[in-house]
Design an enzyme around this catalytic site. Structure first.
Site, mmCIF file in Angstrom:
data_model
loop_
_atom_site.group_PDB
_atom_site.id
_atom_site.type_symbol
_atom_site.label_atom_id
_atom_site.label_comp_id
_atom_site.label_asym_id
_atom_site.label_seq_id
_atom_site.Cartn_x
_atom_site.Cartn_y
_atom_site.Cartn_z
ATOM 1 N N ASN A 165 0.701 -1.212 0.010
ATOM 2 C CA ASN A 165 -0.105 0.033 -0.039
ATOM 3 C C ASN A 165 0.952 1.246 -0.064
ATOM 4 O O ASN A 165 0.987 1.938 -0.983
ATOM 5 C CB ASN A 165 -0.930 -0.007 1.304
ATOM 6 C CG ASN A 165 -2.212 1.077 0.998
ATOM 7 O OD1 ASN A 165 -2.184 1.784 0.253
ATOM 8 N ND2 ASN A 165 -3.380 0.751 1.893
ATOM 9 N N ASP A 166 1.535 1.440 1.139
ATOM 10 C CA ASP A 166 2.152 3.022 1.247
ATOM 11 C C ASP A 166 3.307 2.854 0.257
ATOM 12 O O ASP A 166 3.733 3.949 -0.334
ATOM 13 C CB ASP A 166 2.565 3.071 2.539
ATOM 14 C CG ASP A 166 1.550 3.439 3.497
ATOM 15 O OD1 ASP A 166 0.454 3.845 3.305
ATOM 16 O OD2 ASP A 166 1.442 2.751 4.987
ATOM 17 N N VAL A 167 4.112 1.791 -0.004
ATOM 18 C CA VAL A 167 5.195 1.767 -0.844
ATOM 19 C C VAL A 167 4.899 1.889 -2.180
ATOM 20 O O VAL A 167 5.780 1.899 -2.834
ATOM 21 C CB VAL A 167 5.862 0.418 -0.556
ATOM 22 C CG1 VAL A 167 6.387 0.285 0.946
ATOM 23 C CG2 VAL A 167 4.857 -0.960 -0.752
ATOM 24 N N TYR B 288 -0.584 1.664 6.511
ATOM 25 C CA TYR B 288 -0.058 1.882 8.099
ATOM 26 C C TYR B 288 0.232 3.251 8.058
ATOM 27 O O TYR B 288 0.017 3.617 9.370
ATOM 28 C CB TYR B 288 0.950 0.962 8.277
ATOM 29 C CG TYR B 288 1.272 0.654 9.828
ATOM 30 C CD1 TYR B 288 0.501 0.073 10.539
ATOM 31 C CD2 TYR B 288 2.328 1.411 10.142
ATOM 32 C CE1 TYR B 288 0.691 0.134 11.843
ATOM 33 C CE2 TYR B 288 2.503 1.407 11.706
ATOM 34 C CZ TYR B 288 1.798 0.683 12.514
ATOM 35 O OH TYR B 288 2.060 0.581 13.725
ATOM 36 N N ALA B 289 0.521 3.973 7.170
ATOM 37 C CA ALA B 289 0.787 5.609 7.157
ATOM 38 C C ALA B 289 -0.530 6.154 7.570
ATOM 39 O O ALA B 289 -0.583 7.276 7.922
ATOM 40 C CB ALA B 289 1.454 5.948 6.054
#
Length: 464
Positions: free
Chosen positions: A393-395, A433-434
């Site tokens: 996700n964030d990456v 998660y961010a």
């Protein structure tokens, strides 16, 4: 056991620890590295026991608690899922720090037992060592507790900030240095207890302003802290094995932290001081319900892959949660039979911890020459037909390159949006998660596959 023989055996255990780190640098040699580490620790513990000149009745209690602690550790390690590994590491780091504090307290209260002098007349060098070991150990303990609570979801992963936070942190760090100086001058027990209490406090304050997106760097940093705490206490106890082990953990953790900071475009000194991760979420990530997305099913995904000449797999935390690595390997094998080129793109912090995805793919016997790090494969996305994002996700969030107000701004991300088609496997549109929305969900070339990662991958394989 003679001092010379003990020194030789401690040296052998130190060499085995170095070989263990060397082995853990690659998934191919990681099992061998673990074995070297186990043998080295067994030698170190055995030599330590045999070096004790008088086996008093209290020694039995040491053996009892060693057996209890070892059994608990083995049980936890056996039962823990790979998805909870970051929390486990943070929890174990806290224990290393607390152990350093307890040893320092024991040495300060009863220095004769350690050959360090008498109360209020402790050797200056030993007093400095135990003060540093206790302070770093206390910081490691309290900081690791916060990291554990954030990773476990017991505490919010959002940054906790307040006005004057960095000034307060700086003043407390200066206070620790001043307390250490006066402790060495006066050897006052009150100053020693104040030093430990203040160190516990700064550990909390350093970690609370760090957001979830940066937690992998925190884990690495705390790993380094725990090593230096152990090394400091090793000097106090004049234990060669503890000094070597602590220095190895401290230096390797520091190097890893630097590599992680470079990979996430963070300042190394800001990490050490807890000065990053405290940005506000951008307004561009709000109102996601009003933004349209294209969703599909396994048949749609299989059709796109069948007609592709190259596919790049991007694994993430969602794959780990669903334990989909074996199903993914089967899907890739099917694609290869259709003469489709497949490779894997790994972000340095995918899965909340360095190497998390590499371990899972190695578990599924994915060939190592098909797995590429971000800097090796990022340019290939523009020429690939399909990017199959499974739980990352964030990456993969393009906002890291466009929105200065985003907590992940400046962090290098995988350029999956440049592919002709992006297949994104996720249970829902929930943020990563961010705590921010992923703009990739709403791109014209993205097809969302809302399902459990393992089931979706198995269904795609059937359709292929």
């Amino acid at each position: 056991m003679s001092a010379n023989l003990s020194a030789i055996l401690y040296l052998i255990s130190g060499v085995l620890f170095i070989l263990a780190l060397r082995g853990l640098s690659s998934p191919e040699t990681s099992r061998q590295g673990n074995l070297f580490g186990i043998i080295g620790m067994l030698i170190a513990v055995t030599v330590t026991f045999l070096s004790v000149s008088n086996f008093s009745s209290g020694f039995i209690y040491v053996l009892i608690f060693l057996a209890i602690g070892g059994s608990i550790g083995a049980f936890i390690a056996y039962r823990i899922p790979m998805t909870a590994m970051p929390e486990l590491v943070a929890g174990f780091h806290s224990l290393v720090g607390l152990a350093a504090v307890f040893v320092a307290i024991s040495a300060f209260i009863n220095p004769e037992a350690f050959g360090l002098g008498t109360p209020r007349n402790i050797k200056l060098a030993s007093l400095i060592e135990m003060a540093i070991g206790a302070a770093v150990g206390a910081i490691t303990f309290s900081g690791s507790i916060i990291a554990f609570l954030k990773l476990q979801g017991i505490m919010s992963g959002a940054p906790i900030t307040f006005k004057g936070q960095h000034v307060l942190n700086a003043l407390i760090l200066i206070l620790i240095v001043v307390l250490t100086f006066y402790l060495c001058s006066t050897q006052s027990a009150n100053l020693f207890w104040i030093l430990i209490a203040v160190s516990f406090l700064i550990g909390f304050l350093i970690i609370i302003p760090i957001g979830g997106a940066d937690m992998p760097v925190v884990i690495s940093m705390l790993n380094s802290y725990s090593g230096w705490a152990a090394a400091g206490i090793g000097f106090t106890l004049e234990n060669t094995a503890l000094i070597i082990t602590g220095a190895l953990v401290g230096s390797s953790g520091a190097i890893l932290s630097y590599i992680m900071c470079k990979g996430m475009n963070r300042s190394f000194f800001n990490v050490i001081l807890g000065g990053f991760g405290a940005t506000e979420q951008s307004s561009s990530s709000q109102n996601k319900e009003q933004r349209p997305v294209k969703s599909g099913n396994a048949d749609d995904a299989a059709f796109l892959m069948k007609n592709a000449s190259s596919v790049i797999i991007v694994p993430g935390y969602g794959m780990a949660v669903a334990q989909a690595q074996h199903a993914l390997r089967e899907m890739v094998d099917t694609l290869k039979k259709n003469d489709i080129k497949v490779s894997y793109a790994i972000h340095p912090v995918a899965g909340r911890m360095p190497g998390h995805m590499n371990v899972l793919l190695a578990e599924a016997n994915v060939p190592y020459d098909e797995v590429f790090e971000l800097e090796e494969i990022n340019n290939d996305f523009a020429n690939a037909d399909v990017a199959f994002v499974i739980g990352a996700n964030d990456v993969t969030n393009p906002v890291a390159k466009t929105d200065p107000q985003s907590p992940i701004y400046g962090m290098p991300v995988l350029d999956v949006e440049k592919c002709k088609s992006v297949l994104f496997v996720k249970r829902s549109l929930s943020p990563g998660y961010a705590g921010i929305d992923n703009d990739l969900f709403y791109k014209e070339n993205t097809l969302m596959l809302f399902a459990d990662a393992k089931k979706m991958t198995e269904d795609i394989t059937k359709n292929l």
